[in-house]
Enzyme design. Sequence first.
Site, PDB file in Angstrom:
ATOM      1  N   HIS A 250       0.828  -1.201   0.000  1.00 37.62           N
ATOM      2  CA  HIS A 250       0.000   0.000   0.000  1.00 37.62           C
ATOM      3  C   HIS A 250       0.863   1.253   0.000  1.00 37.62           C
ATOM      4  O   HIS A 250       0.522   2.254  -0.660  1.00 37.62           O
ATOM      5  CB  HIS A 250      -0.922  -0.014   1.225  1.00 37.62           C
ATOM      6  CG  HIS A 250      -1.961   1.061   1.235  1.00 37.62           C
ATOM      7  ND1 HIS A 250      -1.820   2.230   1.948  1.00 37.62           N
ATOM      8  CD2 HIS A 250      -3.170   1.140   0.617  1.00 37.62           C
ATOM      9  CE1 HIS A 250      -2.894   2.982   1.782  1.00 37.62           C
ATOM     10  NE2 HIS A 250      -3.734   2.348   0.973  1.00 37.62           N
ATOM     11  N   CYS A 251       1.981   1.227   0.700  1.00 41.31           N
ATOM     12  CA  CYS A 251       2.857   2.396   0.782  1.00 41.31           C
ATOM     13  C   CYS A 251       3.410   2.797  -0.582  1.00 41.31           C
ATOM     14  O   CYS A 251       3.739   3.964  -0.805  1.00 41.31           O
ATOM     15  CB  CYS A 251       4.031   2.112   1.717  1.00 41.31           C
ATOM     16  SG  CYS A 251       3.563   1.800   3.429  1.00 41.31           S
TER      17      CYS A 251
END
Length: 574
Positions: A250-251
């Site tokens: 997600h980052c």
Amino acid sequence: NVVTSMYQNNGANMDNVDFIQAPSDSYWTRDYGPWFVIDGNGEFGVCNFPYNRPRPDDDDIPIEVANYLGIELYGMDLEGAGGNWMCTGLDQASSTNLIWEENLNMTHAEIDQMVDDYLGVSDYHVLPDPLGEYIKHIDCWGKFLDVNKVLIGSVLESDPRYDDFEYVADYFANTLCDWGVPYEVYRVFTPGNYPYTPYTNSLILNKRVFVPITGSTYDSDAIASYEAAMPGYEILSVMYDGWENTDALHCRTKGIADMGMLYIKHMPLLGNIQLLDEYEISANITNYSGSPLYPDSLLLYYKEGMGNYQSVIMTQQIGSLYMGVIPYQEDGTMVSYYIHAADESGRNANHPYIGAPDPHEFTVLQMIPGLIVEPDTLLFEDMLQAMEGLEVKIYPQDNEDVVIDNINQEEWDEFYWWSESVVDFPYLLQATDSLILTVYIGIPVDQPLGYVQDTMFIECEAGDHEVLIIVNEDIISNINESQDPISISGIYPNPFNDLTNIVFDMPQGGHVVVYILDMRGNMVSSLADRHFAKGEHRLQWDGRSENDFDCPAGIYHLVVKTDRAMGTSRMIKR
């Protein structure tokens, strides 16, 4: 060229790939990437915020994206990072209290107001960080899976962070989501030991969920958690031994808005719903592509219990508002439904997003004190019943007061009928009381021979009741013929002003009552109540009431009645 070759070698469709040439400082696109919004004019834009890292090129990426897409750029002076922001796509979002620490020049209320002004979030949940790491980003321990679902990490009870994780899980379990019901809270085990367990740091993209895995013994349990929480989605694991608890999939990814999206906005029926005659399902359907909607593809799908889905067309009400109707369901029925739409751009959409595999669900229950109405059908088979009326009794179903919102006590559509006593609405029917209405039929019924019918509607919050009013004019005619009916051979003049003559013929002698009714069935004048011999008789009416008032102009009914027969005729007073 290097990236293009890499994509092609891995089977990417390059027709779906655009490159933006711009300098950047890092690969954490989630933290500095653009936040997309749709403004009050229905136009797409990008919200740009000060990135909470000293990386100026990263900080300018939202500007580059907005310029490339040719959409509006809004400057929101709230320092933060995308990893510390999750939103439902409607009115709610959440961050850790890092957002407060990074904006000490603003009060909490001012931060809430800015988030509302720029991002349309009116319910901003700022929570303590349970992870215990330096980064304090919410995507390292939590994730909205849908408007009504949230995934929260968990640790062993012996872990010193256990109470902190349980606090945020309980917080959401006791918070109403944008759909008006408490969040469904799902858990995934994230102890954090090597190999790491960054399972909430996943990417949801359309109908696929990409979950970072590391070779941990807990990987398969994490995949199972997503499968349980998101039926119908394709759950894909992304293996990489470089994922960390504070830096995973997600980052490093950021979705781009589909500016031609087909969007369905709907407030669903969920949980226990009051038993009703039908259930109106409305939605705003917006085709941002500008391509017309397919009218025959705007569908409401529903099913009862474990049955098969049925569909009804959703029809346009006004503008982008469409409505479909789920018909009456028995008390205790569980109903599942979803909305589908398609437009000529080739796009289609569902609400909820995944559609049939995880639909909206509600259970029909009789929850509000209701009414008992007896009988549900009034059958008028002769003139006497029509003139003297038939009764409807209304009383509370349970030992509770009930408010009756309305009753149509008079109708002219099929034939004229009315009920008495006339009451004012809303009408409070007390628990130990009842309401008795007497229904009368206006004579004559100007319809062909046979059954004619109309409906009395009794409305209250718990559901409406219907009383069917049926007049058998064929039976009325047969009764009159078989019983030597009284013949009203003349009313003259008719219409009249001050005086009219009435002539009627008695087939045999007997006691006779002669009176005049107005159109509501009220007796306005009694002309005779005595014995009449066989043969022709004459009376007069001067157009005045029993109290010697001049009756207003209008239609009146003459009634000549014996013990065995009745004759009626209409007269008009000018």
